[in-house]
Design a protein around this motif. Structure first.
Motif, PDB file in Angstrom:
ATOM      1  N   VAL A  98       0.830  -1.205   0.000  1.00  0.00           N
ATOM      2  CA  VAL A  98       0.000   0.000   0.000  1.00  0.00           C
ATOM      3  C   VAL A  98       0.867   1.258   0.000  1.00  0.00           C
ATOM      4  CG1 VAL A  98      -1.645   1.320   1.385  1.00  0.00           C
ATOM      5  CG2 VAL A  98      -1.949  -1.128   1.088  1.00  0.00           C
ATOM      6  N   PHE A  99       2.042   1.178   0.666  1.00  0.00           N
ATOM      7  CA  PHE A  99       2.892   2.360   0.799  1.00  0.00           C
ATOM      8  C   PHE A  99       3.864   2.537  -0.356  1.00  0.00           C
ATOM      9  CE2 PHE A  99       1.916   1.020   5.203  1.00  0.00           C
ATOM     10  CZ  PHE A  99       1.173   2.130   5.568  1.00  0.00           C
ATOM     11  N   VAL A 100       3.897   1.588  -1.272  1.00  0.00           N
ATOM     12  CA  VAL A 100       4.806   1.713  -2.411  1.00  0.00           C
ATOM     13  C   VAL A 100       4.543   2.981  -3.219  1.00  0.00           C
ATOM     14  CG1 VAL A 100       5.501   0.671  -4.596  1.00  0.00           C
ATOM     15  CG2 VAL A 100       5.309  -0.742  -2.544  1.00  0.00           C
ATOM     16  N   PRO A 101       3.273   3.328  -3.530  1.00  0.00           N
ATOM     17  CA  PRO A 101       3.061   4.573  -4.274  1.00  0.00           C
ATOM     18  C   PRO A 101       3.576   5.817  -3.546  1.00  0.00           C
ATOM     19  CG  PRO A 101       1.102   3.199  -4.360  1.00  0.00           C
ATOM     20  CD  PRO A 101       2.025   2.568  -3.364  1.00  0.00           C
ATOM     21  N   ILE A 102       3.479   5.822  -2.204  1.00  0.00           N
ATOM     22  CA  ILE A 102       3.982   6.969  -1.447  1.00  0.00           C
ATOM     23  C   ILE A 102       5.491   7.076  -1.598  1.00  0.00           C
ATOM     24  CG2 ILE A 102       4.173   7.980   0.864  1.00  0.00           C
ATOM     25  CD1 ILE A 102       1.588   6.697   1.603  1.00  0.00           C
ATOM     26  N   LEU A 103       6.179   5.927  -1.636  1.00  0.00           N
ATOM     27  CA  LEU A 103       7.635   5.950  -1.771  1.00  0.00           C
ATOM     28  C   LEU A 103       8.060   6.586  -3.086  1.00  0.00           C
ATOM     29  CD1 LEU A 103       8.538   2.393  -0.406  1.00  0.00           C
ATOM     30  CD2 LEU A 103       8.664   4.565   0.798  1.00  0.00           C
ATOM     31  N   PHE A 104       7.252   6.427  -4.123  1.00  0.00           N
ATOM     32  CA  PHE A 104       7.602   6.963  -5.435  1.00  0.00           C
ATOM     33  C   PHE A 104       6.831   8.250  -5.757  1.00  0.00           C
ATOM     34  CE2 PHE A 104       8.583   2.435  -5.714  1.00  0.00           C
ATOM     35  CZ  PHE A 104       9.880   2.482  -6.191  1.00  0.00           C
ATOM     36  N   MET A 105       6.152   8.781  -4.781  1.00  0.00           N
ATOM     37  CA  MET A 105       5.392  10.006  -4.979  1.00  0.00           C
ATOM     38  C   MET A 105       6.344  11.188  -5.108  1.00  0.00           C
ATOM     39  SD  MET A 105       2.287  11.325  -2.565  1.00  0.00           S
ATOM     40  CE  MET A 105       1.247  12.703  -2.995  1.00  0.00           C
ATOM     41  N   GLY A 106       6.128  12.061  -6.069  1.00  0.00           N
ATOM     42  CA  GLY A 106       7.005  13.200  -6.289  1.00  0.00           C
ATOM     43  C   GLY A 106       6.548  14.427  -5.534  1.00  0.00           C
ATOM     44  N   GLY A 107       7.297  15.505  -5.674  1.00  0.00           N
ATOM     45  CA  GLY A 107       6.933  16.774  -5.074  1.00  0.00           C
ATOM     46  C   GLY A 107       7.192  16.815  -3.584  1.00  0.00           C
ATOM     47  N   LEU A 108       6.736  17.907  -2.988  1.00  0.00           N
ATOM     48  CA  LEU A 108       6.958  18.111  -1.561  1.00  0.00           C
ATOM     49  C   LEU A 108       6.219  17.085  -0.723  1.00  0.00           C
ATOM     50  CD1 LEU A 108       8.082  19.856   0.745  1.00  0.00           C
ATOM     51  CD2 LEU A 108       6.042  21.268   0.565  1.00  0.00           C
ATOM     52  N   VAL A 109       4.994  16.740  -1.140  1.00  0.00           N
ATOM     53  CA  VAL A 109       4.213  15.763  -0.371  1.00  0.00           C
ATOM     54  C   VAL A 109       4.927  14.425  -0.340  1.00  0.00           C
ATOM     55  CG1 VAL A 109       2.015  14.551  -0.248  1.00  0.00           C
ATOM     56  CG2 VAL A 109       2.067  16.959  -0.908  1.00  0.00           C
ATOM     57  N   GLY A 110       5.444  13.997  -1.496  1.00  0.00           N
ATOM     58  CA  GLY A 110       6.183  12.738  -1.524  1.00  0.00           C
ATOM     59  C   GLY A 110       7.429  12.783  -0.672  1.00  0.00           C
ATOM     60  N   ARG A 111       8.114  13.914  -0.708  1.00  0.00           N
ATOM     61  CA  ARG A 111       9.337  14.044   0.107  1.00  0.00           C
ATOM     62  C   ARG A 111       9.013  13.995   1.589  1.00  0.00           C
ATOM     63  NH1 ARG A 111      12.681  13.364   2.742  1.00  0.00           N
ATOM     64  NH2 ARG A 111      14.742  14.300   3.013  1.00  0.00           N
ATOM     65  N   LEU A 112       7.899  14.587   1.974  1.00  0.00           N
ATOM     66  CA  LEU A 112       7.530  14.609   3.387  1.00  0.00           C
ATOM     67  C   LEU A 112       7.135  13.223   3.885  1.00  0.00           C
ATOM     68  CD1 LEU A 112       5.432  17.898   3.604  1.00  0.00           C
ATOM     69  CD2 LEU A 112       7.612  17.458   4.713  1.00  0.00           C
ATOM     70  N   PHE A 113       6.308  12.523   3.100  1.00  0.00           N
ATOM     71  CA  PHE A 113       5.727  11.281   3.602  1.00  0.00           C
ATOM     72  C   PHE A 113       6.537  10.050   3.215  1.00  0.00           C
ATOM     73  CE2 PHE A 113       2.175  14.184   3.849  1.00  0.00           C
ATOM     74  CZ  PHE A 113       1.685  13.885   5.105  1.00  0.00           C
ATOM     75  N   ARG A 114       7.645  10.232   2.518  1.00  0.00           N
ATOM     76  CA  ARG A 114       8.499   9.089   2.239  1.00  0.00           C
ATOM     77  C   ARG A 114       9.075   8.538   3.540  1.00  0.00           C
ATOM     78  NH1 ARG A 114      11.798  11.300  -1.521  1.00  0.00           N
ATOM     79  NH2 ARG A 114      10.134  10.950  -3.040  1.00  0.00           N
ATOM     80  N   GLU A 115       9.489   9.422   4.422  1.00  0.00           N
ATOM     81  CA  GLU A 115      10.015   8.978   5.717  1.00  0.00           C
ATOM     82  C   GLU A 115       8.924   8.290   6.530  1.00  0.00           C
ATOM     83  OE1 GLU A 115      11.916  11.089   9.720  1.00  0.00           O
ATOM     84  OE2 GLU A 115      12.186  12.011   7.749  1.00  0.00           O
ATOM     85  N   PHE A 116       7.717   8.813   6.465  1.00  0.00           N
ATOM     86  CA  PHE A 116       6.592   8.186   7.156  1.00  0.00           C
ATOM     87  C   PHE A 116       6.360   6.771   6.635  1.00  0.00           C
ATOM     88  CE2 PHE A 116       2.073   7.165   6.903  1.00  0.00           C
ATOM     89  CZ  PHE A 116       1.671   7.258   8.228  1.00  0.00           C
ATOM     90  N   ALA A 117       6.344   6.610   5.309  1.00  0.00           N
ATOM     91  CA  ALA A 117       6.069   5.295   4.720  1.00  0.00           C
ATOM     92  C   ALA A 117       7.179   4.303   5.017  1.00  0.00           C
ATOM     93  CB  ALA A 117       5.885   5.453   3.206  1.00  0.00           C
ATOM     94  N   VAL A 118       8.426   4.742   4.929  1.00  0.00           N
ATOM     95  CA  VAL A 118       9.547   3.826   5.188  1.00  0.00           C
ATOM     96  C   VAL A 118       9.548   3.388   6.650  1.00  0.00           C
ATOM     97  CG1 VAL A 118      12.058   3.667   5.277  1.00  0.00           C
ATOM     98  CG2 VAL A 118      10.948   4.736   3.309  1.00  0.00           C
ATOM     99  N   THR A 119       9.325   4.332   7.560  1.00  0.00           N
ATOM    100  CA  THR A 119       9.315   3.994   8.990  1.00  0.00           C
ATOM    101  C   THR A 119       8.229   2.977   9.301  1.00  0.00           C
ATOM    102  OG1 THR A 119      10.143   6.211   9.545  1.00  0.00           O
ATOM    103  CG2 THR A 119       9.112   4.936  11.312  1.00  0.00           C
ATOM    104  N   LEU A 120       7.038   3.193   8.768  1.00  0.00           N
ATOM    105  CA  LEU A 120       5.937   2.269   9.026  1.00  0.00           C
ATOM    106  C   LEU A 120       6.194   0.908   8.376  1.00  0.00           C
ATOM    107  CD1 LEU A 120       3.259   2.146  10.465  1.00  0.00           C
ATOM    108  CD2 LEU A 120       2.147   3.041   8.421  1.00  0.00           C
ATOM    109  N   SER A 121       6.756   0.888   7.171  1.00  0.00           N
ATOM    110  CA  SER A 121       7.039  -0.380   6.494  1.00  0.00           C
ATOM    111  C   SER A 121       8.084  -1.195   7.246  1.00  0.00           C
ATOM    112  CB  SER A 121       7.515  -0.106   5.064  1.00  0.00           C
ATOM    113  OG  SER A 121       6.528   0.572   4.315  1.00  0.00           O
ATOM    114  N   VAL A 122       9.111  -0.520   7.739  1.00  0.00           N
ATOM    115  CA  VAL A 122      10.152  -1.230   8.510  1.00  0.00           C
ATOM    116  C   VAL A 122       9.550  -1.829   9.770  1.00  0.00           C
ATOM    117  CG1 VAL A 122      12.261  -0.906   9.846  1.00  0.00           C
ATOM    118  CG2 VAL A 122      12.063   0.103   7.572  1.00  0.00           C
TER     119      VAL A 122
END
Length: 795
Positions: free
Chosen positions: A199-223
């Protein structure tokens, strides 16, 4: 210098005093003159540690200052950061406690409750290690991910524990029950975790500021989910084999028996309604399609925005005054604004400054009292101050609440920006006031203002270049003379043991007030190609000619002897005055030399004209641009405001040479709004692919994902009920919802597939049996996820 054998001291011709290096720059802190020092951390720096070290330096700095100078901290951004981190940490502890409580309520066994409880701290501590290796920090986004993960990391352990406990209650010994239970749900747990990460894969590849902000959120939750998967398949069965116990019926407490009756009643009600649903499959399928349509309708209907408005206890304001205002008057306006803000009972401190850049602008920073000590939110305080600030004539102060997340490439007087670009500056200047006036009429907007300022006052000095050349004056000499007079030129530095002082030169203050001062300026011809009596005679001839021309005009009709005498007298006086401007310099040596340094009146070689000029010409890319800033009226969503602006721009019928688009946070919102359907579809597609690979089927993933529309309706209705916009945060919530809901379906589908393949049951009987068997773990995991998010909702 020496004149006529006497020394000419600086004090004879000037006033020397200590003062600020730049007289046209003023700062005010809580009503007192101040120098404002604004500190920014470097990228990647630890802001808490940096602020602590700054506080550590303050006693040393205070000791080095004079006793009549106060060194105070006017605003500290780290206060809200510390309180936010403390709040999230408390939320994390509460969420862990609630999750453990859910397990205890359903299992009613303290020793069994301990088993999944271990998965939470182990998963979180392991996630900290991964965050350290990835270079992440503990911030609001990562802590939010950790808080939400408490409801996810325990799910796998709950599924394993519940299945093992069911075998133990059936009479199997603990070791065999642990091995069999873990084997039965191993694939289920794997499917749940991998599909959730998908589910979080699209967030990891999301561009722009929103993607940059929530990439850390998605990686932390996935780990955290990956670590919990390993823990649930290894540590949880091991602890079940040694710790899990089963109390026979005669040893059960009254509370256990009562709670078991409640659960049996819930299961019985679910079994009856499930049987009805299986009998009327066409009606249920029709409801599914209606739910999908209702989702689409609610998504269109719900108000949309970029990020939820925050109350950080801070405000920032931009002052926009009349373009012809002087610095002295601008300083008075700043003082008046600060005095009004200080009187508000919610304000703790206010600082501001003006000068340095545009004369008609200034900035104000306001720190509010803690939320518990004020009745209104930051938006309420701004609304209360808006009317009082509007009474100041000749200037406007636009206040806005400071947000943790704000995008924009330029400072502005409001949260949102709309930029106009053109390759024709004249057309841009013509249309900008019309567009600003049109947007001011929109009921959704407030604080509408423009950064286009092309009506500032200027004085143009028109030089008579042939005359200046005859007198040996270059344009650079005129420029230097004017800079000496008005430019606050640094001419020297005085060094002392503890400090250094810049010596700044300019004319006395009474000569700043009018352009007529230019008529009193003299330009030295020293160093020019023409010197001595030649320059004097040339200048005298020029002045005499101009004087004679004036006299001739004065006596043209009728001829007057008196006028002619006056003209001759004026000519002689001008010639004598200019001939006597030579200066002699003497030295104490044996030889004495004389040099002629002729002082030429600026009015003899130039005249000035008043006009208007842009105070600033802004660009975006390669084109000139002007930006309109605006805030939203209370209760207005940004999506509604942008739609209203687009309609207003369409009604104006601008020329094709002018192009308008949203910038900053508004642009980010439009990009996120366009990406939202794609992001949700990408998340669904990623889950479908992962489930299709795991189950080796095209149908089972669709069956699992069919549970999502009803959850989507619930999410939209919840946002509407609490009057919350569908923001980027809500989008992340919907993506999390996809992961939560499909986990429940996976638990049922796995059992049904096993019953159909191994038990010989048909699909209807198999899913009926699977639903009843997985009713308790579905309730447990759902309640765990819900309660883990509850502290964030109420925080």
């Amino acid at each position: 210098a020496y004149r006529n054998g006497a020394a000419v001291r600086l004090s004879d011709v000037a006033t020397v005093e200590e003062g600020p290096e730049n007289l046209r720059n003023a700062g005010i802190a809580n009503g007192k003159p101040a120098v404002l020092v604004i500190l920014y951390r470097r990228p990647g720096g630890n802001i808490i540690d940096t602020v602590d070290r700054v506080y550590g330096l303050l006693p040393q700095l205070r000791a080095s200052l004079a006793s009549d100078i106060d060194l105070d901290v006017a605003m500290d951004r780290s206060i809200t950061i510390r309180s936010s981190l403390h709040d999230v940490e408390s939320t994390l502890v509460i969420a862990i406690g609630l999750v453990i409580l859910v397990v205890f309520v359903f299992l009613r066994n303290a020793r069994a409750t301990l088993i999944p409880s271990v998965a939470v701290p182990v998963s979180l501590i392991g996630t900290f290690g991964a965050m350290y290796l990835l270079g992440y920090s503990l911030d609001n986004l990562s802590l939010m991910a950790l808080t939400i993960s408490t409801g996810f990391v325990v799910d796998d352990a709950i599924v394993v524990l519940e299945n093992v406990t069911r075998h133990i209650e059936a009479g199997m010994n603990r070791r065999e029950a642990a091995l069999l239970g873990a084997r039965e749900v191993g694939f289920t747990v794997l499917s749940m975790s991998l599909s959730l990460i998908a589910v979080f894969v699209p967030i990891l590849f999301m561009g722009g500021l929103v993607g940059r902000l929530f990439r850390e959120f998605a990686v932390t939750l996935s780990v955290a989910i990956l670590i919990s998967l390993v823990v649930s398949l290894t540590t949880t069965p091991m602890m079940c084999a040694y710790i899990a116990t089963h109390h026979p019926p005669h040893r059960r407490s009254r509370w256990y028996i009562a709670s078991e009756r409640v659960f049996a009643a819930m299961l019985g009600f679910y079994e009856r309604t499930l049987a009805q649903a299986l009998r009327h499959q066409a009606i249920v399928l029709l409801i599914l399609f209606l739910t999908v349509g209702l989702n689409l309708y609610l998504i269109i209907l719900i108000p949309k925005g970029p990020f939820p408005q925050q109350d950080t206890g801070r405000m920032i304001g931009g002052i926009q005054a009349d373009q012809s205002i002087s610095f002295q008057l601008m300083r008075e306006k700043l003082t008046e604004f600060i005095a009004i803000i200080r009187q508000d009972p919610a304000v703790a401190s206010v600082v501001g400054f003006t000068g340095g850049g545009q004369t008609n602008s200034g900035f104000v920073f306001v720190a509010l009292k803690p939320r518990a000590e004020r009745a209104l939110s930051v938006d309420g305080v701004i609304a209360r101050l808006r009317g009082k600030l509007a009474r100041v004539a000749g200037a406007r102060l636009f206040l806005q609440a400071v947000q943790d997340i704000r995008a924009g490439g330029r400072p502005s007087n409001a949260l949102y920006q709309y930029t106009l670009q053109s390759d024709d500056l004249a057309q841009l200047y013509e249309w900008m006031p019309k567009i600003t006036a049109a947007l001011e009429q929109l009921p959704q907007l407030t604080d509408v203002n423009s950064d286009q300022e092309q009506k500032g006052l200027e004085t143009d000095l028109v030089i008579d270049r042939p005359t200046a050349a005859r007198l040996g004056l270059a344009v650079s000499q005129i420029d230097n003379t004017l800079y000496d007079a008005f430019g606050q030129r640094q001419v020297s530095v005085i060094y002392t043991p503890r400090n250094q002082y810049h010596v700044v030169m300019e004319v006395a203050p009474q000569y700043w007030q009018s352009p007529d001062t230019l008529n009193q300026i003299f330009v030295s011809s020293a160093g020019g190609p023409v010197k001595g009596t030649q320059a004097t005679n040339a200048l005298a001839g020029t002045v005499a000619a101009k004087t004679a021309k004036s006299a001739k005009q004065a006596t043209a009709s009728p001829a007057s002897t008196a006028a002619q005498i006056a003209a001759d007298t004026a000519r002689n006086q001008a010639t004598n005055a200019l001939a006597n401007t030579g200066r002699s310099a003497t030295s104490t040596g044996a030889a004495v030399s004389t040099a002629h340094e002729n002082m030429v009146p600026l009015s003899a070689i130039a005249h000035y004209e008043t006009g208007s000029t842009p105070l600033a010409v802004n660009h975006q890319g390669l084109f000139v641009a002007s930006t309109i800033s605006f805030n939203l009226k209370p209760g207005t969503a940004l999506g509604d405001a942008t739609a209203a602006i687009d309609e207003a721009m369409a009604r104006l019928h601008m020329p094709a040479t002018i192009r308008g688009n949203f910038q900053g946070t508004a642009q980010l919102f439009q990009e996120a709004l366009a990406d939202e359907p794609v992001l949700i579809l990408a998340a669904l597609l990623a889950v479908y692919i992962v489930l299709g690979v795991l189950y080796e089927s095209y149908i089972h993933p669709i069956t699992i994902l069919s549970t999502l529309p009803s959850a989507g309706v619930g999410a939209m209705l919840a946002l509407m009920l609490f009057n919350i916009e569908f923001s980027v945060i809500a989008l992340i919530g919907v993506i999390l919802l996809i992961g939560i809901v499909k986990k429940n379906a996976i638990m049922m589908i796995d059992v049904a597939i096993g019953a159909e393949r191994n038990g010989g049951l048909d699909s209807r009987e198999a899913i009926h049996q699977a639903c009843l068997l997985r009713f308790r773990p579905i309730l447990m995991t759902t309640m765990a996820a819900l309660l883990s998010a509850l502290p964030l909702m109420l925080g």
